[in-house]
Scaffold this motif. Structure first.
Motif, short mmCIF file in Angstrom:
data_model
loop_
_atom_site.label_atom_id
_atom_site.label_comp_id
_atom_site.label_asym_id
_atom_site.label_seq_id
_atom_site.Cartn_x
_atom_site.Cartn_y
_atom_site.Cartn_z
N ALA A 185 0.85 -1.20 0.00
CA ALA A 185 0.00 0.00 0.00
C ALA A 185 0.88 1.25 0.00
O ALA A 185 0.60 2.22 -0.71
CB ALA A 185 -0.93 -0.02 1.21
N ILE A 186 1.97 1.21 0.78
CA ILE A 186 2.89 2.36 0.83
C ILE A 186 3.58 2.51 -0.53
O ILE A 186 3.64 3.61 -1.08
CB ILE A 186 3.90 2.17 1.99
N GLU A 187 4.05 1.39 -1.08
CA GLU A 187 4.72 1.41 -2.39
C GLU A 187 3.81 2.00 -3.47
O GLU A 187 4.27 2.76 -4.33
CB GLU A 187 5.12 -0.04 -2.74
N HIS A 188 2.52 1.67 -3.42
CA HIS A 188 1.59 2.16 -4.44
C HIS A 188 1.01 3.53 -4.10
O HIS A 188 0.12 4.03 -4.81
CB HIS A 188 0.45 1.16 -4.65
N GLY A 189 1.49 4.12 -2.99
CA GLY A 189 1.02 5.46 -2.62
C GLY A 189 -0.45 5.48 -2.27
O GLY A 189 -1.15 6.47 -2.53
N MET A 190 -0.93 4.39 -1.68
CA MET A 190 -2.35 4.36 -1.30
C MET A 190 -2.56 5.00 0.06
O MET A 190 -1.72 4.88 0.94
CB MET A 190 -2.85 2.91 -1.26
N ASP A 191 -3.70 5.64 0.19
CA ASP A 191 -4.12 6.20 1.46
C ASP A 191 -4.48 5.01 2.38
O ASP A 191 -5.29 4.18 2.01
CB ASP A 191 -5.36 7.06 1.15
N MET A 192 -3.85 4.93 3.56
CA MET A 192 -4.08 3.77 4.46
C MET A 192 -5.55 3.69 4.88
O MET A 192 -6.04 2.61 5.20
CB MET A 192 -3.15 3.87 5.67
N GLU A 193 -6.24 4.83 4.86
CA GLU A 193 -7.69 4.86 5.13
C GLU A 193 -8.49 3.97 4.16
O GLU A 193 -9.61 3.57 4.45
CB GLU A 193 -8.20 6.30 4.94
N LYS A 194 -7.91 3.72 3.00
CA LYS A 194 -8.63 2.95 1.97
C LYS A 194 -8.32 1.46 2.04
O LYS A 194 -8.86 0.67 1.27
CB LYS A 194 -8.22 3.46 0.57
#
Ligand code: THG
Length: 260
Positions: free
Chosen positions: A147-156
């Motif tokens: 998720a961090i690698e893909h720049g995703m918001d952890m909220e999602k």
């Protein structure tokens, strides 16, 4: 708490028949009832009986969003069925679910980003559902890293450690509680933790009691969302009460009404 109403699922006979006969009003009634009961999302699962799963997914999404504005959770193990639903979805959406394998996450996370969708990631890999705490946490850590690698918001990101029926292996519920508390330590802010709560009581005689008790214990351990029977009023009241006890909601004599 974020609740996902489980009832629009082809595993239920009425929904299965409605899909077969394209009877929109049956689906729309269930959608309205779950929305009134306070569902944050409505799960949409065509089941295994549909002749054309892609067509069934598109139809379910269309008729449900004609009736309610509640965000949908597109539930399928098949990417092409999820994509069929995404083609026609209008509102905020959740993808349910991706497996916790790096290759699957590399496929599902960009798709989720493209649609600004929330994503449930299962703590399972090619070997299946892990039966211990450590492997579930390892997979959850992979999901957080990806998720961090893909720049995703952890909220999602919603991590689902997969709850098994209590009558299958009685060591598992305690393991799950341990997993819930450890997943919260993986990042700051942490990902959401969710489960398909009704799995827990499948094939038992005390479904409502088992679901309710497991939910309270799970909330105490850090669970903050669940795919569940939102039409079970006792279960919904219990969830609200547990969160009030944890001071996530201020007590008043009408705290149940206030939460709803
Ligand atoms: N995690 C995620 N998604 C999921 C699941 C999960 N989606 C599907 C499933 N598991 C959650 N949905 C349900 C829906 C119904 C039941 C269980 C899980 C259920 N049905 C009753 C039964 O089988 O006994 C009644 C069926 C009927 O009346 O015909 O328990 O874990 N991310």
């Amino acid at each position: 708490m974020i609740t996902i109403g489980e009832r629009i699922n082809g595993m239920f006979r009425d929904v299965k028949n409605a899909i077969k006969d394209k009877n929109a009003s049956v689906i729309q009634e269930i959608a309205k009832k779950q929305t009134e009961a306070g569902a944050t999302y409505l799960d949409i699962n065509v089941g295994t009986a549909a002749a054309d799963q892609l067509d069934a997914m598109r139809w379910l999404v269309e008729v449900t969003q004609e009736a309610v504005k509640t965000p949908l959770a597109l539930d399928s193990q098949k990417l092409e069925v999820i994509k069929a639903g995404l083609e026609v979805v209008k509102n905020e959406v959740m993808i349910n679910s991706a497996q916790g394998e790096p290759e699957a996450l590399d496929e599902y996370m960009p798709l989720a980003k493209e649609h600004n969708a929330a994503l449930i990631c299962l703590a399972m890999n090619k070997a299946g559902v892990p039966q211990n705490v450590d492997t579930r946490i390892e997979i959850a850590a992979t999901i957080v890293e990806k998720a961090i690698e893909h720049g995703m918001d952890m909220e999602k990101i919603f991590i689902d450690p997969i709850i098994l029926p209590v009558n299958v292996d009685q060591k598992q519920p305690a393991y799950m509680l341990e997993v819930f508390s450890q997943v919260k330590l993986l990042s700051d802010p942490p990902p959401h933790i969710t489960v398909g709560l009704s799995n827990f009581s499948q094939g038992t005689k005390e479904k409502s009691l088992l679901n309710r008790t497991m939910l309270i214990m799970a909330i105490a351990a850090g669970l903050d969302t669940a795919l569940m029977d939102v039409l079970d009023k006792d279960l919904m009241d219990t969830a609200i009460c547990a969160e009030m006890i944890l001071n996530k909601q201020i007590y008043s004599d009408s705290f149940l009404k206030a939460a709803r």
